[in-house]
Motif scaffolding. Sequence first.
Motif, short mmCIF file in Angstrom:
data_model
loop_
_atom_site.label_atom_id
_atom_site.label_comp_id
_atom_site.label_asym_id
_atom_site.label_seq_id
_atom_site.Cartn_x
_atom_site.Cartn_y
_atom_site.Cartn_z
N LEU A 63 2.37 0.27 -50.94
CA LEU A 63 3.01 -0.72 -51.78
C LEU A 63 2.63 -0.52 -53.25
O LEU A 63 3.47 -0.62 -54.15
N GLU A 64 1.36 -0.20 -53.48
CA GLU A 64 0.91 0.03 -54.86
C GLU A 64 1.67 1.20 -55.49
O GLU A 64 2.07 1.13 -56.65
N ARG A 65 1.88 2.26 -54.70
CA ARG A 65 2.63 3.41 -55.24
C ARG A 65 4.03 2.99 -55.64
O ARG A 65 4.51 3.35 -56.72
N GLN A 66 4.67 2.23 -54.78
CA GLN A 66 6.04 1.79 -55.09
C GLN A 66 6.07 0.93 -56.36
O GLN A 66 6.91 1.10 -57.23
N ILE A 67 5.11 0.01 -56.46
CA ILE A 67 5.10 -0.91 -57.61
C ILE A 67 4.68 -0.20 -58.89
O ILE A 67 5.28 -0.41 -59.96
N ASP A 68 3.66 0.66 -58.78
CA ASP A 68 3.15 1.32 -59.99
C ASP A 68 4.21 2.18 -60.67
O ASP A 68 4.13 2.44 -61.87
N ALA A 69 5.19 2.62 -59.90
CA ALA A 69 6.22 3.47 -60.49
C ALA A 69 7.07 2.71 -61.51
O ALA A 69 7.67 3.34 -62.40
N VAL A 70 7.13 1.39 -61.41
CA VAL A 70 8.05 0.66 -62.30
C VAL A 70 7.44 -0.54 -63.02
O VAL A 70 8.00 -1.03 -63.99
N ALA A 71 6.27 -1.04 -62.55
CA ALA A 71 5.72 -2.26 -63.15
C ALA A 71 5.04 -1.96 -64.48
O ALA A 71 4.62 -0.84 -64.75
N ALA A 72 4.91 -3.01 -65.33
CA ALA A 72 4.22 -2.85 -66.60
C ALA A 72 2.70 -2.81 -66.38
O ALA A 72 1.98 -2.14 -67.12
N GLN A 73 2.23 -3.54 -65.39
CA GLN A 73 0.80 -3.66 -65.13
C GLN A 73 0.68 -4.11 -63.68
O GLN A 73 1.53 -4.87 -63.19
N ARG A 74 -0.35 -3.64 -62.98
CA ARG A 74 -0.49 -4.04 -61.58
C ARG A 74 -1.97 -4.22 -61.26
O ARG A 74 -2.78 -3.36 -61.58
N ILE A 75 -2.31 -5.34 -60.65
CA ILE A 75 -3.66 -5.51 -60.11
C ILE A 75 -3.51 -5.84 -58.63
O ILE A 75 -2.46 -6.29 -58.18
N THR A 76 -4.59 -5.59 -57.87
CA THR A 76 -4.60 -5.95 -56.45
C THR A 76 -5.81 -6.85 -56.20
O THR A 76 -6.92 -6.50 -56.57
N VAL A 77 -5.55 -8.02 -55.63
CA VAL A 77 -6.62 -8.97 -55.33
C VAL A 77 -6.79 -8.99 -53.81
O VAL A 77 -5.85 -9.32 -53.09
N VAL A 78 -7.96 -8.60 -53.33
CA VAL A 78 -8.22 -8.52 -51.90
C VAL A 78 -9.06 -9.72 -51.46
O VAL A 78 -10.20 -9.87 -51.88
N LEU A 79 -8.47 -10.56 -50.63
CA LEU A 79 -9.18 -11.74 -50.14
C LEU A 79 -9.81 -11.43 -48.78
O LEU A 79 -9.41 -10.48 -48.11
N PRO A 80 -10.79 -12.23 -48.36
CA PRO A 80 -11.34 -12.04 -47.02
C PRO A 80 -10.26 -12.32 -45.97
O PRO A 80 -9.33 -13.08 -46.22
N ASP A 81 -10.39 -11.72 -44.80
CA ASP A 81 -9.46 -11.96 -43.70
C ASP A 81 -9.80 -13.27 -43.00
O ASP A 81 -10.96 -13.67 -42.96
N GLY A 82 -8.78 -13.96 -42.48
CA GLY A 82 -9.04 -15.09 -41.60
C GLY A 82 -8.77 -16.45 -42.22
O GLY A 82 -8.73 -16.61 -43.43
N GLU A 83 -8.60 -17.43 -41.33
CA GLU A 83 -8.25 -18.79 -41.73
C GLU A 83 -9.32 -19.44 -42.61
O GLU A 83 -9.02 -20.28 -43.45
N ALA A 84 -10.60 -19.04 -42.43
CA ALA A 84 -11.68 -19.64 -43.23
C ALA A 84 -11.48 -19.34 -44.70
O ALA A 84 -12.00 -20.06 -45.57
N ALA A 85 -10.72 -18.29 -45.01
CA ALA A 85 -10.48 -17.93 -46.41
C ALA A 85 -9.50 -18.88 -47.09
O ALA A 85 -9.36 -18.86 -48.31
N LYS A 86 -8.82 -19.73 -46.31
CA LYS A 86 -7.75 -20.55 -46.89
C LYS A 86 -8.32 -21.77 -47.60
O LYS A 86 -7.96 -22.91 -47.33
N SER A 87 -9.22 -21.53 -48.53
CA SER A 87 -9.95 -22.59 -49.22
C SER A 87 -9.72 -22.48 -50.72
O SER A 87 -9.28 -21.45 -51.23
#
Lengths: 382, 382
Positions: B54-78
Motif C-alpha cells: 500500500l505504501e508503494r502505491q501511495i508514495d507514487a502519487v502522494a505529497a507526503q505519507r506517514i504510517t502509524v502502527v497501532l497495537p493489535d487487538g480490542e484493548a487498543a481501542k482506547s
Amino acid sequence: MTTTLNLDLGERSYPIEVGTGLLGQSETLLHRVAGRQVAIVTNSVVGSHYAAALERQIDAVAAQRITVVLPDGEAAKSWETLDRVFTALLEARFDRSALIVALGGGVVGDMAGFAAAIYQRGIEWFQIPTTLLAMVDSSVGGKTGINHPAGKNMLGAFHQPLGVLADLDVLATLPARELSAGLAEVIKHGAIADAQYLDAIERDLPKLLGGDWSAMGAVVSRSCEIKAAVVAADEREGGLRAILNFGHTFGHAIEAELGYGVWLHGEAVGAGMVMAAELSCRVDGLDRAHAQRLRALIAAAGLPVEAPAWPLETWLRRMSSDKKAQAGNPKFVRIPRLGEAVVGRVPSDDLAATVAATATLLQLPGGLGYIGPFPHPQTRPQ
Amino acid sequence: MTTTLNLDLGERSYPIEVGTGLLGQSETLLHRVAGRQVAIVTNSVVGSHYAAALERQIDAVAAQRITVVLPDGEAAKSWETLDRVFTALLEARFDRSALIVALGGGVVGDMAGFAAAIYQRGIEWFQIPTTLLAMVDSSVGGKTGINHPAGKNMLGAFHQPLGVLADLDVLATLPARELSAGLAEVIKHGAIADAQYLDAIERDLPKLLGGDWSAMGAVVSRSCEIKAAVVAADEREGGLRAILNFGHTFGHAIEAELGYGVWLHGEAVGAGMVMAAELSCRVDGLDRAHAQRLRALIAAAGLPVEAPAWPLETWLRRMSSDKKAQAGNPKFVRIPRLGEAVVGRVPSDDLAATVAATATLLQLPGGLGYIGPFPHPQTRPQ
C-alpha cells in the motif's frame, strides 16, 4: 424583552433566544428538556453563580438531571477533563436520547458540545453562553473541541446545538476585561460585514461598556445574525466562513507566542485586527482614515492596538502553524472597505511592512516584545 | 475482477470496490491520495503483511505519507492509543486537507475513522478492511469510535469514508475462526433482508470456508449492498438501521458477560441469532423449521449456536445496558419470516422462555455457564 433569531442550517437549524431572566424561565429550553435525561455541564465559577436557577427550571420537567462541574479556565480544555463528563454520563446510565446543557463561556461550550458530539456517536445539546464572547461567537456555528498538548483546538467536531439562550443578566458578573474581549468579535462583525453596524457600535460603545443591557441585547442579536448568515452559507468552513477569521491569523500568532491565556483571545484579536487593517491598506487599498477609525474603536473598547514587537520570522513561524493554513502558506482576511471582506494569500513584502508598522509593543522596561498580560484601562494602575 | 458498488448517502455517497490485487493498484484510491498528505493507520499484524504494498502505491502519487502502527487487538481501542495517531499527525504538521487511510480490521477502522472524524474537526478518510467482518459490516455505514473504561463503543462519531477497497487477497491470511465470525454478519444480512441470499449462502458455504474468492467476492458485494440499502435509508440510526442489530442485543450481552474478546463478536452474534430466532418463533410466529434451518447454517459456518447457561437476571442486566436501549428497556430485532425483520419490545414471558430454551451451553466440566473461548471446528482438539 426577548428576541429570537433563527439560524438557518436546513435540518440542523436552531433558535437563539436573547433576553433577560431566561435562566429562570425559558419556553425554548423547557420544551427541549421535558421528560429527558439532562446533564448540565458548567465550571466552578459560573456554576456557583448560575447553576441553581437553571437546575430549578430543568428539575421541574426533566426525567433525570445531573450537573457536571469542570475546573475553570483554558487549561481544562483537555481530554482528561472531558473524560469526567463521559464518566458522569455513563455512571448515570445516560442513553442516546439524553441532552447536554452547556452553561458557561467558550471553554465550557467547546467541551460540552464536543462531549455531546461524540458520546454514543452523538447526542443533542443546548447552549447557554455566559460571556459576551461566547454569546456573539461560539454560540453560533457549532464549532466544538478541545486542545491537544501539541496544538490548540486540534480535536473537535462541528455539532450544532438544539438551541441557544443568551441571558444578558449573566453579564453583570463578567469582568470588564472579558467584556472588552467580547467586544473584539462584535467590532469584527461590523468590520467584515456591516459598516452601519460599526457606526452603531461606535455610537453605543459607552452604553455597552457601562452595563446598558438594552444596547447590549441589540449588539448580541446583530452579531449573531451576521455570524449566522456567514455560517449558514458555509457550515463546514469551506470558504466564506473564513472571513470570520479577520484579525485571527495575527491574533492566533500572538496567543501562541505569548502563551495561551496571557492575553485573552479577544485582546489578541483586537491587535490582530489592527494588523489586518494595515495589511488591507497595503494590499487592498483600504482608506487609511478608515483603518485609523477602526483602530480608535478597538482602543476605546479597552483592547490592545499594538502587537508585541517580535521579529518577522517569529510571526511567519507562528502563522504557518495556524490550522486554517494549507500546508504552511497562510491566507489572510482583509477588508478593502469597512463592511466588506476578502480572503487570500498576500505578497510577502506587504506582510513584512505590516508587521514592521504594527507589531511595535515593547516590554515596558524594554526588550524583545511585550510579554505580560494586557493592562485593561479599567484595571490598569493609574 | 473488480465490482464497484455505490453507497448512496447524498453528498456523503462513496464507492466500495470489491476485487483482488487492489492493495497494489486501485484507480479509486490513487485518484483520492494524489497530491495529498496521507497517513496510513494500521496495526502491527496487518501492517507487517500488507503495509508495504500500500505504501508503494501511495508514495507514487502522494505529497507526503506517514504510517502509524497501532497495537493489535480490542484493548487498543482506547483514547490513549488513539492519541498516538493525533500526535503523529501533528508532528508531521498534517492540515485539514490531509487524508487518513485505514488498513486493518474493525478495530483499526473504528479508530482511524474516529481519528479522522475529530482531527481538526474532521478530515477525510479511506477504508481498506482486512477481515471479512470489516468488509461486510464496518466498511458500510460510517460508524467509528473507541471504547471507554465504562463501556464498549461509548465514544465515537458517524463519519463516512471517501471510499472503501475490499481486497479479497488479504483474506488468505485471515484465521479460520475470524472468517467464521465474519460469516455471522453475512448470514444475518440474509436472515433480515433477503431469503434468496440465505439460500445462496447455504449452497456456497463450503466454497466460502474453503477459500474460493469468487464466491467470497459475491458475498462481500451482496452483503455490502444490503447493509448499504439499510444505512442509506437511515444514516444516523434513527429507526430502520436497528434491524442490523439482529442477534446483537443477545450477542452484546454474551460478549460483556464473558469479557470482551473471549468470544469473537461474530461468535456472540451467531449464538445471539439463534436466540433471536427462537424469540421470533414465540412472538412473531416464525416457522420453527426455518429457525432450525438458520441454526444449522450458523453451526455449519463454525459458529456457536448455544449461549452460556446464565440465569435470566444476568441476561436482563446485560441487555438493559446495551446502548441501543432506551433507559433500560431493550428492543429486540425479530424475523417473522426469513428475509424480513421487525423491531420492538417483547413480552417478558417470551424473553424468559427464549433464554431457557437457548442459553444452555454448560462449561464442559460442568457448572454455571460456559466461560471459555468458543472451540472453532477447524481448531478444536479431536
